[in-house]
Scaffold this active site. Structure first.
Site: not given
Length: 785
Positions: A327, A732
């Site tokens: 990520r 997030e």
């Protein structure tokens, strides 16, 4: 006129009425305020309950030569002591790679690694006994930093590489280059409720485990493997957590397994609750990253070539380091088009806690690197950093050639141009920039800084098969509704949102819908509540279940009152059919008598996702969430102290399911991210012991650190993707908004020497680090004279 034949026009029309998109209180808000919300440690204990504590390693890397536990066994209240040899099944709790023992089998790899578990009649007696062990070690060399891991070529997984274009040729045609290295520290999750599991033996090798976890299904698997039984023997339940932030995704497994192992041996309930010190010593945190970068750019600041090598502190085992690194690689671009790029990610094996998931899951560590580089480019060119950022933005959706990411996904929902323009105007960025510079020109000690930073964050699990969810919806004969889904509530409001979705689908008020505890016997094979997908996945699954019931009721209503099934409406507690408005509860009662099924399961799998882990290429994300923030700080250049004066945040939540909850999430993420980048410093001594393992030594933001002027707004948008009611995730992505705080601090420090030099400033930018940076910039200025 009775309600059964009440005309349609006297009630709210289905086209107008809505339960989604409304600001509703958190479903447990009143319980939180009154102290009546039940957490795992609040559950009444079964008679005969025992309490466990862990015996921990005092060495960072060593072989255990001998272990005398007699003093532990003979301590007051002790019932039993268990070591690795007492584990009936598999001694492993690694979520991906099986390299993470539940209890050490002779080799310890960090200070705080569990070696044994002691079970006693009270929590305090267990903790006291655990410290009486006599253990001798043969110490081995320890690696503590990612830089040391790279030098020793010590990695938990093979290196990961992502390339696009020809970086060598791109550098050759770049008029300018910037090259350097940088370090960003990790972060403790610091949930209010620590790790805890309560295991209660059941008949026929069954085990009920009440656990504070973001991933009940993974706990079920780990416990089953540790006990050597099938998954159907294990029931894991979680009503709510007092915070998770990723720290209870995989790392709750060790606590759940040891509670269950102890309970299975003793045939008695066992509770294992971690004290804060033990929790912080044992569990992993956000990965810190060390970067070496080189970027080529033109006279306007447009990036032509980018090369970065990022090394994370993975800790002693793999845990979730691989997907975190993936990520980070996928978010290195943030909002910027990078035509020719070379990214190398290394997961350094160190003799420290095994780092794990944390809000953002590597995304923040990837994105902040490019922001640091852009900040350097702007200062080198004497330009406003915002102008350099804007020139590097991904192209608008119709601009071919500048709207494909380095991993091959086309950006089709880009609103960053419009969003930043709106924030630039509403925050009065240009006027305040001039005012800040004027203030600094006349203030020799106190310096102000201002920065606007953007966010683009991909939503979905990088591992495609995790993007699925299930739900159960029950409608009772009084018209009330019970929903169970695979997501876990950690304070973020997932239950509230899912209940709103169900209420909206059935046309009833939110008060008529209730969510139950997450339970592996209700919805099986669930994914972790992580990656900001909780409401997206479970909301869709619950909607699917509720829609099935709605269609059954609509079909039944047409049989009773005539009309066409497609025109039946559900709104405001009524079912509208053929000019009749029947109370929902009344129709449900009639349906029950007619033997219509009033419960249903639901399922959802996110479409259009694919990812090749070998080539690091594909469509890993369902969509992107966008945002931007402006922060203004003031720094005391004599002490390094600083204060956030004002923060303006604009976040793209799509068509928000619950604006009040989403704004709260943005505010919380902003302050948590600010803490990561400014005050929350993790420090290990030379022996490898984490010294910042308590609130006395680890500084999370307090209310006094919040800005007096805090302006948070949701950007008006509609998700291009078919998400739940076209909303967007909000867990997030907002954590990246306080990048603006860090770069505002750096801007203030740069003003000490007339903005001519790039301040060397690692994160977290503690007061000590800021002071060192001020001194470094002053030295640069003196040397240049």
């Amino acid at each position: 006129m009775n309600k059964q034949t009440e005309p349609f026009l006297t009630t709210i029309a289905p086209a107008v009425w809505a339960e989604v998109g409304q600001s509703r209180p958190h479903e447990s808000a009143v319980l939180h305020v009154l102290g009546e919300a039940t957490y795992t440690d609040d559950i009444p204990e079964v008679q005969g309950t025992l309490h466990a504590a862990l015996g921990l390693s005092s060495k960072a890397h060593a072989n255990i030569l001998s272990m005398n536990l007699d003093a532990v066994k003979n301590a007051p209240g002790v019932v039993a002591v268990f070591t690795a040899k007492d584990i009936p099944g598999t001694n492993d709790c690694g979520p991906i790679v099986h390299d993470d023992p539940i209890l050490s089998e002779g080799l310890v790899e960090y200070v705080g690694q569990p070696i044994f578990v002691v079970v006693a009649d009270s929590h305090d007696n267990a903790r006291r006994a655990a410290r009486k062990a006599d253990i001798s070690y043969e110490e081995l060399p320890a690696i503590l930093t990612p830089q040391e891991a790279k030098k020793a070529q010590s990695f938990v997984i093979p290196p990961m590489h992502l390339q696009r274009g020809d970086v060598k040729q791109a550098f050759a045609r770049s008029p300018h280059r910037v090259k350097g290295e940088w370090y960003v520290g990790g972060q403790e999750q610091f949930y209010l409720e620590g790790q805890i599991s309560y295991a209660v033996p059941k008949e026929d090798n069954g085990m009920l485990v009440l656990c504070s976890t973001q991933h009940p299904t993974e706990m079920q698997h780990v416990i089953a493997h540790a006990l050597g039984v099938h998954s159907h023997h294990i029931l894991v339940e979680c009503r709510r957590m007092g915070g998770g932030f990723g720290g209870k995704e995989s790392q709750s497994a060790l606590w759940a397994a040891l509670a269950a192992i102890s309970a299975a041996h003793l045939k008695r309930p066992v509770k294992l609750r971690a004290d804060r010190d033990d929790d912080m010593l044992v569990t992993g945190k956000r990965h810190c990253f060390h970067y070496e970068y080189e970027v080529g750019y033109d006279d306007q600041g447009r990036i032509i070539a980018a090369k970065v090598e990022m090394v994370s502190r993975a800790g002693f085992s793999a845990d979730l380091s691989a997907p975190v690194a993936t990520r980070a690689m996928c978010h290195f671009d943030n909002t910027y088009y990078l035509g020719d790029v070379d990214i190398l990610a290394l997961c350094g094996k160190t003799n420290t806690q095994s780092n794990t998931a944390f809000r953002g899951f590597g995304g923040p560590q990837g994105a902040i690197a490019i922001e640091y580089i852009v900040d350097e480019i702007a200062r080198n060119l004497g330009k406003d950093a915002l102008d350099v950022r804007k020139i590097n933005f991904y192209g608008r959706n119709d601009e071919e050639g500048r709207n494909v990411t380095q991993y091959g996904q086309k950006v089709v929902d880009n609103v960053i141009h419009e969003l930043v323009a709106e924030l630039e105007e509403s925050s009065e960025y240009r006027q305040r920039r001039a005012a800040v510079q004027a203030f600094n020109a006349s203030s020799p000690v106190l310096k102000k800084g201002l920065s606007l930073t953007p966010v683009k964050f991909g939503i979905a699990f990088n591992v495609t098969h995790f993007n699925q969810a299930g739900a159960l919806v029950h409608v009772y004969t009084d018209g009330s509704v019970l929903v169970n889904h695979g997501g876990t509530e950690m304070g973020q409001g997932i239950n509230t949102k899912v209940c709103q979705v169900v209420a909206h689908e059935l046309g009833i008020s939110l008060e008529m819908v209730r969510a139950t505890a997450t339970d592996t016997s209700k919805v099986a094979n669930t994914s972790a509540t992580a990656a900001s997908t909780g409401a997206d996945l479970n909301g869709k699954a619950a909607q699917d279940a509720a829609n099935t019931i709605r269609q059954r009721l609509a079909e039944f209503a047409v049989k009773l009152y005539g009309g066409d099934q497609s025109s039946v409406g559900f709104a405001n507690g009524f079912v509208h059919v053929n000019s009749h408005a029947i109370p929902f509860a009344e129709l449900v009662q009639k349906a029950y008598l007619a033997r219509v099924q009033l419960w249903s399961d639901g399922f959802y799998a996110t479409p259009g996702l694919h990812w090749d882990p070998q080539t690091k290429h594909g469509n890993p994300f369902s969509y992107y969430a966008y945002g931007a923030a402006v922060s203004e700080v003031i720094v005391d250049t004599l002490t390094g102290e600083w204060k956030l004066l004002r923060a303006d945040a604009l976040y793209d939540a799509g068509q928000s399911l619950n604006p009040a909850i989403d704004i709260g999430q943005v505010e919380g993420a902003f302050i948590q991210g600010m803490g990561w980048l400014t005050t929350e410093e993790l420090w290990w001594n030379k022996g490898g012991k984490l010294m910042t393992h308590a609130p006395s030594t680890y500084k999370i933001p307090a209310i006094s650190d919040c800005p007096d002027d805090f302006r948070v707004k949701l950007y008006k948008n509609r998700n291009v993707a078919d998400s739940i009611h076209r909303s967007k995730a909000v867990g997030e992505p907002p954590l990246l908004l306080p990048f603006s705080v860090f770069f505002a601090i750096r801007d203030a420090v740069a003003s000490v020497a007339g903005y001519k030099f790039n301040p060397p400033l690692n994160a977290p930018a503690t007061s000590e680090s800021i002071l060192k940076s001020v001194e470094a910039v002053s030295a640069m200025a003196n040397a240049a004279r």
